[in-house]
Design a protein around this motif. Structure first.
Motif, PDB file in Angstrom:
ATOM      1  N   ARG A  80      -1.769   1.521   5.391  1.00 31.83           N
ATOM      2  CA  ARG A  80      -2.105   2.888   4.980  1.00 31.83           C
ATOM      3  C   ARG A  80      -2.258   2.919   3.471  1.00 31.83           C
ATOM      4  O   ARG A  80      -1.367   2.485   2.742  1.00 31.83           O
ATOM      5  CB  ARG A  80      -1.019   3.893   5.409  1.00 31.83           C
ATOM      6  N   PHE A  81      -3.400   3.429   3.013  1.00 36.24           N
ATOM      7  CA  PHE A  81      -3.637   3.639   1.585  1.00 36.24           C
ATOM      8  C   PHE A  81      -3.315   5.097   1.298  1.00 36.24           C
ATOM      9  O   PHE A  81      -4.113   5.988   1.563  1.00 36.24           O
ATOM     10  CB  PHE A  81      -5.078   3.286   1.212  1.00 36.24           C
ATOM     11  N   VAL A  82      -2.136   5.342   0.774  1.00 36.45           N
ATOM     12  CA  VAL A  82      -1.600   6.694   0.631  1.00 36.45           C
ATOM     13  C   VAL A  82      -2.176   7.406  -0.579  1.00 36.45           C
ATOM     14  O   VAL A  82      -2.566   8.570  -0.502  1.00 36.45           O
ATOM     15  CB  VAL A  82      -0.056   6.650   0.568  1.00 36.45           C
ATOM     16  N   SER A  83      -2.221   6.725  -1.726  1.00 36.33           N
ATOM     17  CA  SER A  83      -2.703   7.317  -2.976  1.00 36.33           C
ATOM     18  C   SER A  83      -3.600   6.329  -3.706  1.00 36.33           C
ATOM     19  O   SER A  83      -3.336   5.129  -3.687  1.00 36.33           O
ATOM     20  CB  SER A  83      -1.538   7.660  -3.904  1.00 36.33           C
ATOM     21  N   PRO A  84      -4.638   6.834  -4.384  1.00 39.05           N
ATOM     22  CA  PRO A  84      -5.494   5.919  -5.143  1.00 39.05           C
ATOM     23  C   PRO A  84      -4.764   5.348  -6.351  1.00 39.05           C
ATOM     24  O   PRO A  84      -3.908   6.005  -6.943  1.00 39.05           O
ATOM     25  CB  PRO A  84      -6.661   6.807  -5.577  1.00 39.05           C
ATOM     26  N   VAL A  85      -5.124   4.131  -6.700  1.00 33.86           N
ATOM     27  CA  VAL A  85      -4.587   3.475  -7.885  1.00 33.86           C
ATOM     28  C   VAL A  85      -5.641   3.604  -8.987  1.00 33.86           C
ATOM     29  O   VAL A  85      -6.694   2.964  -8.924  1.00 33.86           O
ATOM     30  CB  VAL A  85      -4.261   1.993  -7.626  1.00 33.86           C
ATOM     31  N   LYS A  86      -5.364   4.442  -9.965  1.00 34.42           N
ATOM     32  CA  LYS A  86      -6.302   4.626 -11.067  1.00 34.42           C
ATOM     33  C   LYS A  86      -6.287   3.397 -11.965  1.00 34.42           C
ATOM     34  O   LYS A  86      -5.238   2.776 -12.172  1.00 34.42           O
ATOM     35  CB  LYS A  86      -5.932   5.864 -11.878  1.00 34.42           C
ATOM     36  N   VAL A  87      -7.454   3.045 -12.470  1.00 36.02           N
ATOM     37  CA  VAL A  87      -7.529   1.929 -13.406  1.00 36.02           C
ATOM     38  C   VAL A  87      -6.642   2.264 -14.605  1.00 36.02           C
ATOM     39  O   VAL A  87      -6.657   3.379 -15.123  1.00 36.02           O
ATOM     40  CB  VAL A  87      -8.987   1.661 -13.821  1.00 36.02           C
ATOM     41  N   GLY A  88      -5.834   1.303 -14.998  1.00 35.48           N
ATOM     42  CA  GLY A  88      -4.854   1.479 -16.065  1.00 35.48           C
ATOM     43  C   GLY A  88      -3.456   1.739 -15.548  1.00 35.48           C
ATOM     44  O   GLY A  88      -2.485   1.635 -16.304  1.00 35.48           O
ATOM     45  N   ALA A  89      -3.342   2.053 -14.261  1.00 37.02           N
ATOM     46  CA  ALA A  89      -2.022   2.301 -13.668  1.00 37.02           C
ATOM     47  C   ALA A  89      -1.290   0.978 -13.455  1.00 37.02           C
ATOM     48  O   ALA A  89      -1.899  -0.092 -13.355  1.00 37.02           O
ATOM     49  CB  ALA A  89      -2.158   3.030 -12.338  1.00 37.02           C
ATOM     50  N   LYS A  90       0.029   1.085 -13.361  1.00 35.06           N
ATOM     51  CA  LYS A  90       0.858  -0.075 -13.031  1.00 35.06           C
ATOM     52  C   LYS A  90       1.397   0.110 -11.625  1.00 35.06           C
ATOM     53  O   LYS A  90       1.803   1.209 -11.246  1.00 35.06           O
ATOM     54  CB  LYS A  90       2.015  -0.213 -14.021  1.00 35.06           C
ATOM     55  N   ILE A  91       1.392  -0.994 -10.867  1.00 34.25           N
ATOM     56  CA  ILE A  91       1.923  -0.972  -9.504  1.00 34.25           C
ATOM     57  C   ILE A  91       2.963  -2.071  -9.348  1.00 34.25           C
ATOM     58  O   ILE A  91       2.981  -3.052 -10.102  1.00 34.25           O
ATOM     59  CB  ILE A  91       0.807  -1.118  -8.443  1.00 34.25           C
ATOM     60  N   ARG A  92       3.847  -1.873  -8.379  1.00 35.85           N
ATOM     61  CA  ARG A  92       4.834  -2.882  -8.013  1.00 35.85           C
ATOM     62  C   ARG A  92       5.130  -2.694  -6.527  1.00 35.85           C
ATOM     63  O   ARG A  92       4.652  -1.747  -5.905  1.00 35.85           O
ATOM     64  CB  ARG A  92       6.107  -2.757  -8.840  1.00 35.85           C
ATOM     65  N   ALA A  93       5.933  -3.586  -5.975  1.00 35.57           N
ATOM     66  CA  ALA A  93       6.223  -3.522  -4.544  1.00 35.57           C
ATOM     67  C   ALA A  93       7.716  -3.598  -4.265  1.00 35.57           C
ATOM     68  O   ALA A  93       8.480  -4.187  -5.020  1.00 35.57           O
ATOM     69  CB  ALA A  93       5.504  -4.649  -3.812  1.00 35.57           C
ATOM     70  N   ARG A  94       8.072  -2.965  -3.165  1.00 34.98           N
ATOM     71  CA  ARG A  94       9.391  -3.090  -2.546  1.00 34.98           C
ATOM     72  C   ARG A  94       9.147  -3.481  -1.089  1.00 34.98           C
ATOM     73  O   ARG A  94       8.088  -3.197  -0.547  1.00 34.98           O
ATOM     74  CB  ARG A  94      10.138  -1.762  -2.561  1.00 34.98           C
ATOM     75  N   GLY A  95      10.139  -4.092  -0.489  1.00 34.70           N
ATOM     76  CA  GLY A  95       9.952  -4.509   0.894  1.00 34.70           C
ATOM     77  C   GLY A  95      11.191  -4.310   1.730  1.00 34.70           C
ATOM     78  O   GLY A  95      12.294  -4.097   1.215  1.00 34.70           O
TER      79      GLY A  95
END
Length: 150
Positions: free
Chosen positions: A95-110
């Motif tokens: 599921r792609f919940v929210s768009p990732v804007k260019v310049g944003a930072k992302i990380r993951a949890r599992g």
């Protein structure tokens, strides 16, 4: 990163939380390279001037780019030692919940959601949540299936 010494230790960790990973900035160069690799040059991804007036106020990463970063994030979340091979078996739910804007930072949890014992192997479903810095909603939630062979 959580290190599991063998398949038995990993199997016993069902329900365990993992992460978070380090933040990763999504820049326009990465998005453009992904567009070139997949021949998906939709303007919301690769045309910053046009996208500035679009629904997201700028360019966004492809959802599949976010998904393709799961191996990068998974390597930061955990490792299973004492195996001969790990194989990506697929995905149960993406599921792609929210768009990732260019310049944003992302990380993951599992979370190690399920672990099934097989003959000489285990198959695990890990639910990975890709978070966006300073956002209440995640970018994606993915059920990833990996088979670990002794």
């Amino acid at each position: 990163m959580k290190v599991f010494n063998d398949l038995n230790e990993f199997a016993a960790a069902q329900g365990s939380q993992l992460g978070p990973t380090e933040w990763l900035e999504i820049d326009q160069d990465r998005v453009n390279l992904f567009a070139d690799a997949t021949d998906d040059h939709q303007w919301i991804h690769v045309d910053p001037q046009r996208a500035a007036d679009g629904p997201f106020g700028g360019t966004i990463a492809h959802g599949l780019l976010t998904l393709s970063l799961l191996p990068h994030f998974s390597q930061q979340l955990y490792r299973v030692d004492g195996i001969s091979l790990a194989v990506n078996y697929g995905y149960d739910k993406v599921r792609f919940v929210s768009p990732v804007k260019v310049g944003a930072k992302i990380r993951a949890r599992g979370e190690i959601s399920t672990v099934t014992q097989l003959d000489g192997a285990v198959q695990a479903t890990t639910t990975i949540t890709v978070e966006i810095e300073d956002s209440a909603k995640p970018a994606a939630v993915v059920q990833s299936i990996v088979r670990y062979i002794a």
